[in-house]
Design an enzyme around this catalytic site. Structure first.
Site, PDB file in Angstrom:
ATOM      1  CG  ASP A   1     -80.246 -12.465 -32.575  1.00  0.00           C
ATOM      2  OD1 ASP A   1     -80.564 -11.665 -31.678  1.00  0.00           O
ATOM      3  OD2 ASP A   1     -79.357 -13.328 -32.432  1.00  0.00           O
TER       4      ASP A   1
ATOM      5  CD  GLU B   1     -84.246  -7.255 -22.735  1.00  0.00           C
ATOM      6  OE1 GLU B   1     -83.861  -8.172 -23.457  1.00  0.00           O
ATOM      7  OE2 GLU B   1     -83.561  -6.836 -21.771  1.00  0.00           O
TER       8      GLU B   1
HETATM    9  N1  ADE Z   1     -79.447 -11.171 -27.126  1.00  0.00           N
HETATM   10  C1  ADE Z   1     -80.209 -11.246 -28.231  1.00  0.00           C
HETATM   11  N2  ADE Z   1     -79.533 -11.803 -29.254  1.00  0.00           N
HETATM   12  C2  ADE Z   1     -78.303 -12.102 -28.777  1.00  0.00           C
HETATM   13  C3  ADE Z   1     -77.141 -12.669 -29.339  1.00  0.00           C
HETATM   14  N3  ADE Z   1     -77.114 -13.053 -30.610  1.00  0.00           N
HETATM   15  N4  ADE Z   1     -76.036 -12.803 -28.558  1.00  0.00           N
HETATM   16  C4  ADE Z   1     -76.065 -12.410 -27.267  1.00  0.00           C
HETATM   17  N5  ADE Z   1     -77.128 -11.839 -26.695  1.00  0.00           N
HETATM   18  C5  ADE Z   1     -78.242 -11.687 -27.422  1.00  0.00           C
END
Ligand code: ADE
Length: 237
Positions: A200, A13
């Protein structure tokens, strides 16, 4: 111009931002490397905090105490909590709360930190506005949402867990550091904003989508943060 602290949880990142910086010094503290220098002519300190709320809170406090930063920016990726927020979209924090804080047995609201008198920590309006403008300039084709970021020491990767968290928090996205940084900013009375790209949908496909879309999501935030930093006035606001 006050210094800006930029926190990303993972090396991926911050790597691209590090490349774009003119680094003057690297300071190691609490096993974290703090890159002090300039980005787009503005003074910044960039750091990889590590994952989770404890790392993030510690890191934010070091930025305040050692580097005397005037504002905190948290950037990185997150899981979407809303159907209309898709992979690659950007969420800018209106506020942040911890979804795993629970002292309801003592009469507190779920998510409320006992004896702090606040459920969520509001982000700074000026920084939100700057982030929105920077995003429209950097990524005109990407949807930008301003809404609540929810944080917990948990990678959310199950539909039922996601729905439960979304139902009571009214969060737009979930991640693992933002609210800790927000809390540190609040306690130190400095402004903050969280800028996250969606990697996601925090459901049963999250652990598969995450590695596939991580780089694309990070690329979105990097472009945005670069332009965001350029919008910080030469003199403090
Ligand atoms: N960072 C990226 N995706 C995530 C998720 N599903 N839960 C927690 N942190 C995240």
């Amino acid at each position: 111009m006050g210094r800006t602290g930029i926190i990303g949880a993972m090396e991926e990142e911050i790597a691209l931002l590090k490349e774009k910086m003119d680094i003057e010094v690297v300071v190691k503290k609490a096993s974290m490397e703090f890159y002090q220098g300039t980005l787009n002519g503005r003074e910044v300190v960039l750091v990889r905090s590590g994952i989770g709320k404890v790392n993030a809170g510690l890191c934010a406090q070091i930025l305040v105490d050692v580097f005397n930063v005037s504002r905190l920016i948290n950037t990185g990726i997150a899981g979407s909590l809303k159907a209309e927020i898709d992979i690659g979209d950007i969420v800018i924090s209106s506020d942040a709360l911890q979804h795993d804080m629970d002292a309801r047995s003592f009469g507190y609201a779920r998510g409320e930190i006992p004896r702090m008198g606040t459920l969520s920590f509001p982000a700074d309006q000026t920084l939100i506005g700057m982030a929105k403008e920077a995003c429209e300039e950097a990524n005109p084709d990407i949807h930008v949402f301003v809404g609540r970021v929810v944080t917990g020491d948990q990678f959310v990767a199950e539909r039922s867990v996601k729905e439960e968290i979304a139902s009571w928090t009214e969060g737009y996205c979930t991640e693992m550091e933002g609210a800790a940084i927000a809390q540190a900013a609040y306690l130190n009375r400095i402004p903050f904003v969280i800028i996250r790209a969606i990697s996601d949908k925090a459901d049963d496909s999250a652990s598969m989508d995450y590695p596939t879309f991580e780089q694309q999501a990070i690329a979105h935030t990097v472009k945005l943060v670069e332009r965001f930093i350029a919008r910080i006035p030469e003199k403090d606001f």
